[in-house]
Design a protein around this motif. Structure first.
Motif, mmCIF file in Angstrom:
data_model
loop_
_atom_site.group_PDB
_atom_site.id
_atom_site.type_symbol
_atom_site.label_atom_id
_atom_site.label_comp_id
_atom_site.label_asym_id
_atom_site.label_seq_id
_atom_site.Cartn_x
_atom_site.Cartn_y
_atom_site.Cartn_z
ATOM 1 N N ASP A 5 -28.480 -12.042 14.054
ATOM 2 C CA ASP A 5 -29.779 -11.419 13.810
ATOM 3 C C ASP A 5 -29.673 -9.915 14.086
ATOM 4 O O ASP A 5 -29.595 -9.504 15.239
ATOM 5 N N ILE A 6 -29.627 -9.118 13.041
ATOM 6 C CA ILE A 6 -29.545 -7.663 13.194
ATOM 7 C C ILE A 6 -30.845 -7.053 12.690
ATOM 8 O O ILE A 6 -31.204 -7.224 11.517
ATOM 9 N N GLU A 7 -31.545 -6.348 13.574
ATOM 10 C CA GLU A 7 -32.806 -5.727 13.165
ATOM 11 C C GLU A 7 -32.573 -4.623 12.145
ATOM 12 O O GLU A 7 -31.554 -3.931 12.217
ATOM 13 N N GLY A 8 -33.522 -4.459 11.242
ATOM 14 C CA GLY A 8 -33.396 -3.401 10.249
ATOM 15 C C GLY A 8 -33.778 -2.050 10.825
ATOM 16 O O GLY A 8 -34.421 -1.969 11.867
ATOM 17 N N SER A 9 -33.384 -0.994 10.154
ATOM 18 C CA SER A 9 -33.808 0.360 10.519
ATOM 19 C C SER A 9 -34.163 1.062 9.208
ATOM 20 O O SER A 9 -34.103 0.450 8.143
ATOM 21 N N LYS A 10 -34.487 2.352 9.290
ATOM 22 C CA LYS A 10 -34.827 3.070 8.060
ATOM 23 C C LYS A 10 -33.642 3.169 7.113
ATOM 24 O O LYS A 10 -33.826 3.418 5.923
ATOM 25 N N PHE A 11 -32.421 2.998 7.639
ATOM 26 C CA PHE A 11 -31.261 3.150 6.773
ATOM 27 C C PHE A 11 -30.264 2.004 6.835
ATOM 28 O O PHE A 11 -29.187 2.065 6.237
ATOM 29 N N THR A 12 -30.602 0.965 7.588
ATOM 30 C CA THR A 12 -29.750 -0.231 7.590
ATOM 31 C C THR A 12 -30.643 -1.456 7.403
ATOM 32 O O THR A 12 -31.758 -1.488 7.918
ATOM 33 N N ALA A 27 -32.129 -7.533 3.817
ATOM 34 C CA ALA A 27 -33.287 -6.880 3.196
ATOM 35 C C ALA A 27 -33.541 -5.490 3.743
ATOM 36 O O ALA A 27 -33.464 -5.270 4.951
ATOM 37 N N GLY A 28 -33.851 -4.556 2.863
ATOM 38 C CA GLY A 28 -34.259 -3.211 3.264
ATOM 39 C C GLY A 28 -33.397 -2.139 2.620
ATOM 40 O O GLY A 28 -32.937 -2.299 1.502
ATOM 41 N N TYR A 29 -33.183 -1.055 3.353
ATOM 42 C CA TYR A 29 -32.376 0.064 2.892
ATOM 43 C C TYR A 29 -30.975 -0.052 3.491
ATOM 44 O O TYR A 29 -30.811 -0.552 4.598
ATOM 45 N N SER A 30 -29.991 0.425 2.745
ATOM 46 C CA SER A 30 -28.624 0.417 3.280
ATOM 47 C C SER A 30 -27.907 1.727 2.969
ATOM 48 O O SER A 30 -27.342 1.885 1.886
ATOM 49 N N TYR A 31 -27.909 2.651 3.895
ATOM 50 C CA TYR A 31 -27.080 3.852 3.745
ATOM 51 C C TYR A 31 -26.531 4.333 5.085
ATOM 52 O O TYR A 31 -26.633 5.498 5.446
ATOM 53 N N PRO A 32 -25.866 3.421 5.805
ATOM 54 C CA PRO A 32 -25.227 3.841 7.065
ATOM 55 C C PRO A 32 -24.076 4.795 6.764
ATOM 56 O O PRO A 32 -23.556 4.811 5.653
ATOM 57 N N GLU A 33 -23.688 5.592 7.773
ATOM 58 C CA GLU A 33 -22.530 6.485 7.614
ATOM 59 C C GLU A 33 -21.262 5.673 7.444
ATOM 60 O O GLU A 33 -20.351 6.048 6.733
ATOM 61 N N ASN A 34 -21.180 4.586 8.202
ATOM 62 C CA ASN A 34 -19.977 3.766 8.216
ATOM 63 C C ASN A 34 -20.349 2.362 7.761
ATOM 64 O O ASN A 34 -20.732 1.519 8.566
ATOM 65 N N ALA A 35 -20.249 2.136 6.456
ATOM 66 C CA ALA A 35 -20.726 0.878 5.889
ATOM 67 C C ALA A 35 -19.919 -0.304 6.404
ATOM 68 O O ALA A 35 -20.486 -1.337 6.765
ATOM 69 N N ILE A 36 -18.599 -0.178 6.466
ATOM 70 C CA ILE A 36 -17.784 -1.319 6.905
ATOM 71 C C ILE A 36 -18.081 -1.653 8.367
ATOM 72 O O ILE A 36 -18.159 -2.822 8.743
ATOM 73 N N GLY A 37 -18.334 -0.635 9.176
ATOM 74 C CA GLY A 37 -18.692 -0.866 10.571
ATOM 75 C C GLY A 37 -19.968 -1.674 10.680
ATOM 76 O O GLY A 37 -20.087 -2.600 11.491
ATOM 77 N N PHE A 38 -20.952 -1.365 9.838
ATOM 78 C CA PHE A 38 -22.216 -2.078 9.876
ATOM 79 C C PHE A 38 -22.070 -3.512 9.364
ATOM 80 O O PHE A 38 -22.609 -4.454 9.958
#
Lengths: 128, 183
Positions: A5-12, A27-38
């Motif tokens: 269970d990973i909570e969403g943020s404005k960019f994940t 669900a939501g937005y996905s633009y973390p700096e490190n996509a593979i890390g997320f």
């Protein structure tokens, strides 16, 4: 293994993986700096789930409003993993939800679908 | 430091200029800008498709600066540790419902030929060929030397019209790269 269970943020995105029911929500937005890390925990969870004996069919609901190019690469890796499992006989299905006003989300879903061979992949207008 | 807010206010008074930044492009800053811009655009009745495209272009260009700019500041919280945080320029404008997103940053002169080749190839492609380029590159990332390639193709796909770019020498070994895209 446990549920995830990973909570969403404005960019994940919110990532919810239910071990008992075999359901996954992204669900939501996905633009973390490190996509593979997320996405590493999700990919690991999926890999683990697909190797469990007697597990329920895996049902994945995706409702991404926007995702950056590095997230796009990771999603491709994920669909490769799921397609491989489906080819090997595992029951796996994906529902790609999109807002009909967001043509980019529909196009992206169509492009992923085209690259898929065995995995059940449905494009669904409206929210998850 | 000789900085007069009135001077800056005068110089940046173009009514079409929505947002302007010169400095380090941290992820936190990018998220705040993208979110604030989306809200402003919705208040101006921009359609969902347009809001997403402008946000997408802003994200790709800003993350390219953060990752690849030759001008960097130390940032212990940065994901890539010692590499610090990239600095550059971001500008977003709007004229009669048409949005422009522009970015600029210092780069190493040695990287210029590869970047020119990539952008020259991208900007002359039609939608179908851009799509094919994007899918091929996404499938084979190791074939590309620069990780930024997929991002630029994505930007070109979302833009209306041709992307414009300039690369100009600024000091020995350094050039300034700028790019402008319309939606």
């Amino acid at each position: 293994m446990n549920s995830l269970d990973i909570e969403g943020s404005k960019f994940t995105p919110r990532v919810l993986c239910d071990l008992d029911h075999g359901t996954v929500l992204i669900a939501g937005y996905s633009y973390p700096e490190n996509a593979i890390g997320f996405y590493r925990p999700l990919l690991d969870w999926l890999g683990g789930y697909l190797e469990r004996d007697g597990a329920a069919p895996l049902q994945i609901e995706i409702a991404l409003i926007y995702f950056n190019s590095s997230s796009s690469k990771i999603l491709l890796d994920m669909f490769d993993l799921l397609d491989g499992a489906a080819a090997a006989g595992r029951k796996v299905g994906v529902q790609w939800h999109y807002d009909p006003e967001n043509e980019t989300a529909l196009e992206c879903g169509q492009e992923f679908k085209e690259g898929i061979v065995h995995l059940s992949f449905a494009l669904v207008p409206g929210s998850a | 430091m000789d900085c007069d807010p009135f001077d800056i206010w005068q110089r940046c008074s173009d009514p079409g200029l929505l947002f302007y930044l010169r400095g380090p492009l941290s992820q936190d800053l990018l998220v705040t800008i993208a979110d604030t811009l989306a809200r402003q655009m919705r208040l101006d009745d921009a359609g969902t498709a347009t809001v997403i495209k402008v946000q997408a272009i802003l994200v790709e260009l800003s993350q390219n600066i953060a990752r690849y700019s030759a001008e960097r500041v130390l940032d212990r919280d940065a994901v890539n540790g010692d590499a610090g945080l990239g600095c550059g320029v971001i500008a977003v404008g709007c004229t009669s419902g048409s949005y422009s997103i522009a970015s600029g940053n210092l780069m190493d002169e040695g990287q210029v030929p590869a970047l020119r080749a990539l952008l020259d190839e991208i900007r002359d492609q039609d939608a179908d060929r851009l799509r094919a380029m994007f899918l091929k590159r996404r499938r084979n990332p190791s074939a590309s030397k620069r990780g930024a390639g997929l991002g630029f193709i994505d930007v070109a796909r979302k833009a209306s019209g041709r992307l414009e770019y300039h690369i100009r020498p600024v000091s020995p070994g350094r050039a300034f790269f700028s790019i402008r895209v319309m939606v």
